[in-house]
Each structure stands twice: as structure tokens, then as C-alpha cells.
Design a protein around this motif. Sequence first.
Motif, mmCIF file in Angstrom:
data_model
loop_
_atom_site.group_PDB
_atom_site.id
_atom_site.type_symbol
_atom_site.label_atom_id
_atom_site.label_comp_id
_atom_site.label_asym_id
_atom_site.label_seq_id
_atom_site.Cartn_x
_atom_site.Cartn_y
_atom_site.Cartn_z
ATOM 1 N N GLY A 195 0.782 -1.233 0.000
ATOM 2 C CA GLY A 195 0.000 0.000 0.000
ATOM 3 C C GLY A 195 0.812 1.280 0.000
ATOM 4 N N SER A 196 1.808 1.360 0.885
ATOM 5 C CA SER A 196 2.594 2.589 0.994
ATOM 6 C C SER A 196 3.549 2.774 -0.174
ATOM 7 N N PHE A 197 3.704 1.749 -1.013
ATOM 8 C CA PHE A 197 4.605 1.839 -2.162
ATOM 9 C C PHE A 197 3.854 2.138 -3.457
ATOM 10 N N GLU A 198 2.522 2.238 -3.373
ATOM 11 C CA GLU A 198 1.711 2.544 -4.549
ATOM 12 C C GLU A 198 1.497 4.041 -4.727
ATOM 13 N N ILE A 199 1.841 4.814 -3.700
ATOM 14 C CA ILE A 199 1.528 6.242 -3.706
ATOM 15 C C ILE A 199 2.399 7.008 -4.693
ATOM 16 N N GLY A 200 3.634 6.556 -4.882
ATOM 17 C CA GLY A 200 4.535 7.238 -5.801
ATOM 18 C C GLY A 200 5.458 8.237 -5.140
ATOM 19 N N ALA A 201 5.447 8.305 -3.815
ATOM 20 C CA ALA A 201 6.314 9.248 -3.095
ATOM 21 C C ALA A 201 7.704 8.652 -2.907
ATOM 22 N N THR A 202 8.660 9.522 -2.582
ATOM 23 C CA THR A 202 10.011 9.065 -2.275
ATOM 24 C C THR A 202 9.999 8.287 -0.963
ATOM 25 N N VAL A 203 10.640 7.139 -0.969
ATOM 26 C CA VAL A 203 10.676 6.279 0.215
ATOM 27 C C VAL A 203 12.060 6.369 0.862
ATOM 28 N N TYR A 204 12.059 6.566 2.180
ATOM 29 C CA TYR A 204 13.306 6.641 2.954
ATOM 30 C C TYR A 204 13.393 5.395 3.839
ATOM 31 N N GLU A 215 11.162 2.786 -13.446
ATOM 32 C CA GLU A 215 10.281 2.630 -14.599
ATOM 33 C C GLU A 215 10.025 1.141 -14.857
ATOM 34 N N GLY A 216 8.750 0.789 -15.025
ATOM 35 C CA GLY A 216 8.374 -0.593 -15.255
ATOM 36 C C GLY A 216 8.313 -1.448 -14.008
ATOM 37 N N GLU A 217 8.525 -0.863 -12.851
ATOM 38 C CA GLU A 217 8.520 -1.590 -11.579
ATOM 39 C C GLU A 217 7.170 -1.416 -10.903
ATOM 40 N N ASP A 218 6.533 -2.529 -10.524
ATOM 41 C CA ASP A 218 5.252 -2.408 -9.827
ATOM 42 C C ASP A 218 5.485 -2.241 -8.328
ATOM 43 N N ALA A 219 4.392 -2.041 -7.586
ATOM 44 C CA ALA A 219 4.497 -1.743 -6.157
ATOM 45 C C ALA A 219 5.108 -2.900 -5.371
ATOM 46 N N VAL A 220 4.787 -4.134 -5.768
ATOM 47 C CA VAL A 220 5.313 -5.298 -5.056
ATOM 48 C C VAL A 220 6.824 -5.407 -5.250
ATOM 49 N N GLN A 221 7.278 -5.216 -6.475
ATOM 50 C CA GLN A 221 8.716 -5.280 -6.741
ATOM 51 C C GLN A 221 9.465 -4.163 -6.020
ATOM 52 N N PHE A 222 8.865 -2.970 -5.988
ATOM 53 C CA PHE A 222 9.473 -1.847 -5.279
ATOM 54 C C PHE A 222 9.564 -2.154 -3.782
ATOM 55 N N ALA A 223 8.487 -2.706 -3.221
ATOM 56 C CA ALA A 223 8.482 -3.054 -1.799
ATOM 57 C C ALA A 223 9.551 -4.098 -1.490
ATOM 58 N N ASN A 224 9.699 -5.101 -2.361
ATOM 59 C CA ASN A 224 10.712 -6.136 -2.150
ATOM 60 C C ASN A 224 12.129 -5.557 -2.238
ATOM 61 N N ASP A 281 16.088 -11.981 4.972
ATOM 62 C CA ASP A 281 15.064 -11.446 4.083
ATOM 63 C C ASP A 281 14.078 -12.554 3.727
ATOM 64 N N LEU A 282 12.866 -12.481 4.289
ATOM 65 C CA LEU A 282 11.840 -13.493 4.053
ATOM 66 C C LEU A 282 10.691 -12.914 3.233
ATOM 67 N N LEU A 283 10.079 -13.767 2.413
ATOM 68 C CA LEU A 283 8.941 -13.331 1.600
ATOM 69 C C LEU A 283 7.611 -13.645 2.256
ATOM 70 N N TRP A 284 7.635 -14.348 3.380
ATOM 71 C CA TRP A 284 6.389 -14.738 4.021
ATOM 72 C C TRP A 284 5.684 -13.528 4.627
ATOM 73 N N ASP A 285 4.361 -13.600 4.666
ATOM 74 C CA ASP A 285 3.533 -12.525 5.218
ATOM 75 C C ASP A 285 3.530 -12.616 6.738
ATOM 76 N N GLY A 286 3.774 -11.481 7.394
ATOM 77 C CA GLY A 286 3.725 -11.453 8.850
ATOM 78 C C GLY A 286 2.357 -11.776 9.408
ATOM 79 N N GLY A 287 1.329 -11.718 8.545
ATOM 80 C CA GLY A 287 -0.019 -12.082 8.977
ATOM 81 C C GLY A 287 -0.140 -13.535 9.385
ATOM 82 N N LEU A 288 0.856 -14.360 9.012
ATOM 83 C CA LEU A 288 0.843 -15.768 9.427
ATOM 84 C C LEU A 288 1.007 -15.906 10.939
ATOM 85 N N LYS A 289 1.298 -14.798 11.602
ATOM 86 C CA LYS A 289 1.404 -14.804 13.065
ATOM 87 C C LYS A 289 0.073 -15.216 13.686
#
Length: 391
Positions: A272-281, A330-339, A353-361
Amino acid sequence: QFGISQKRGAKEKNHPLYKPYSNAIIAKEPTSLEEEIKEIRRSEFEMSDIFYFARRGVESIMDDEVTKRFSAEELESWNLLTRSNNNFQYISLRLTVLWGLGVLIRYGFLLPLRVTLAFTGVGLLVFLTSLVGLLPNGRMKGFLSEKVHLMCYRICVRALTAIITYHDSENKPKNGGICVANHTSPIDVIILASDGCYAMVGQIHGGLMGVIQRSMVKACPHVWFERSEVKDRHLVAKRLSDHVQDKSKLPILIFPEGTCINNTSVMMFKKGSFEIGATVYPVAIKYDPRFGDAFWNSSKFGMVNYLLRMMSSWAIVCSVWYLPPMSREEGEDAVQFANRVKAAIARQGGLVDLLWDGGLKRAKVKDTFKEEQQKLYSKMLVGTQEDRSRS
């Protein structure tokens, strides 16, 4: 790295579902399903295919890389804290005396002092932000709000006897951006906010937390959501987008994992926070558990109990790294940017670095994960049959 070694370097656009590390109970080879199945069969189907899935299942049971991220990190040696040695057995008179003196110092001297500082910091935050909120909007209000927040957060940090080392301060988040960090504890907020001001994002609460939220928003434009609004992704995205477009507003602080992880790894970032298009720190936070474990196991301890355990620890020692700002390519979607951001944080903090969702908690593994393996295996069988028919 406290006994943990990691292997990194997989490309974000083609992540394997599993990332091995060398000192696991079972040595896991970084091979794919296709490679291993081809090694154990030569025709379109053999019963030996079952061995691959059985072995993977046993490996997961023996060394579950997900579930252990939701419990306190094991220490190589006892640090004289009860929480790290629940199955204590008598070892020696000297060690018992040292532990007793530690209890006396921590609970008799440090805890009362820290509780006093915590109430002072929170009380001043509510009172002073309410006063600043009475001023008209302008540069003076922004200046006073920044000083008040920094002072109060630093008092709260002293209440934890936090020893923090900040690295690369030239990369600190700037107005109009989004600060994302790995999440270990609720105190991550004050760890970062004691070195710079941020706009907080969260759900509106009642009780004492609600009083704090209402007073804070009077002095500074934080982003609070009603309970009914939290699940509306479009509304949340619009509120965040409107905030970052105003360059006069503070950077937003977000923890994309959505839950607390035990500071040995970084799990999947919500997009979600990577779809906005803002600079990420990006910011990496790494705690030293030898003096006090900052991880909050919310399924085991309530907030008050957790804070008391934190304040009765020796100290909270951590390092914070400010990474260079990152933007969506350019050409990068939100998921790839987040990763890509997550991989940078894990690399800097020495985390797995894990790809699993923390929601599995709190939730079971989605059926889609099982279906992906089933589809991959079926495609292999279909491909084998097609190859044989052509030949």
C-alpha cells in the motif's frame, strides 16, 4: 550477528519462496522444484516424486523459518534477566547472588525511576501539544511543535534507558516523503521520533492512547483513521497521497510488515505505501538482545505487561541506519518496489530477508501457496508428456 548468518543476493523480481541460511538444523539446498524432481525421476511420473514433497514437509516441521520469527530470540548466554531464562535451575551460589542483586537494582531502583520518567514524558506530551495546538497555523507553531515532540520523545527514551546509535544521518527522511522501517516493537516509534519528527499513521483508539492521539494531532498533522476506514484501501491511499503532496508536512512513518517480528528477519512488506509514488526513505533498526529484548510478543503479553518488562530490563541497545532515499523505477510495480526496499533494509541490518507474510502470526497459510506448488508440478507433468509425444 548473535549466531545468525544469512545468505542474501536473490533478485527481487525472481525471489525463491525459501531463502536458506547455513546454520540451520537441516542443510537446505537452494534448488528449485524442477531441478530436484528431475534428479529423482526419468519418466513422466514416478512414485519417487513423493519423496521430494515428504522431505520438504519434514524440513519445514524440523526448522520452521516462519513461526520462530514470532517468539523471542534465543541468546547464547544468560543475561541475568528472568525473561531469557524461564527454565532456571540452580547453577552456582555466585550466579544466584548476582541474579538477586540484579533483581534488586532493576526493580528497586531502575524501574521506579523509569516509570516516573515515562509518566513525565507522556504527561508533558499531552499538555504541551495541547497548548501548541491553540496557536494559529504558521512557522512558529511548526517550530514549537517540533521542539515539544523531540523533547517528550527523548524523555520517553530515557525511561527505557535506550542507548541508540544513529548512522548516516544525512539520509534522514525529508518532508513530503515516506519513512519505512522494519518492525520489532511499539517503541520503534519513539526510537525514530527521538531523532526527528514524523507524521504518525494509525487507527484512532480510546482511553489514554486516544487522549494522546487527539492532543498530538492538534499540534501536528498526523494521519488517524476511524475503525470503519482502516479497511478502505482507496481512502487510506488517498489520505496518505494528499499528505505527501504537501511538502510542508512531516514525512510519514510506516511499518509495512504490519506486525512485530523478533528482529532476526524482515518479512513481507504490504504494498500500500509503495503505490503512492512518493520518495521512500528506508530505515533499518537492529536491537542488541543481550541487554534487553525489545520484541513484543503480542499474543503472549499485553501492552502494560510488555512495557513493565522493558523498563525492568538492563537497557535497550540498538542501532539505526538511515538508508539513501529510493524511488519507484520505470516498469517496476508496487510489489517489486516493496521487495527492493525490504532487501536493502535486511542487508543493512544483518537480517534474514523473508517473503512470508507477517499475517501468518495469527492466520493460516493461504491455499494459494499450496495451489502454486500443485500448478507448478502439474505443468512439469504436462510438459513432459508433450515432449514425449513430439519425440
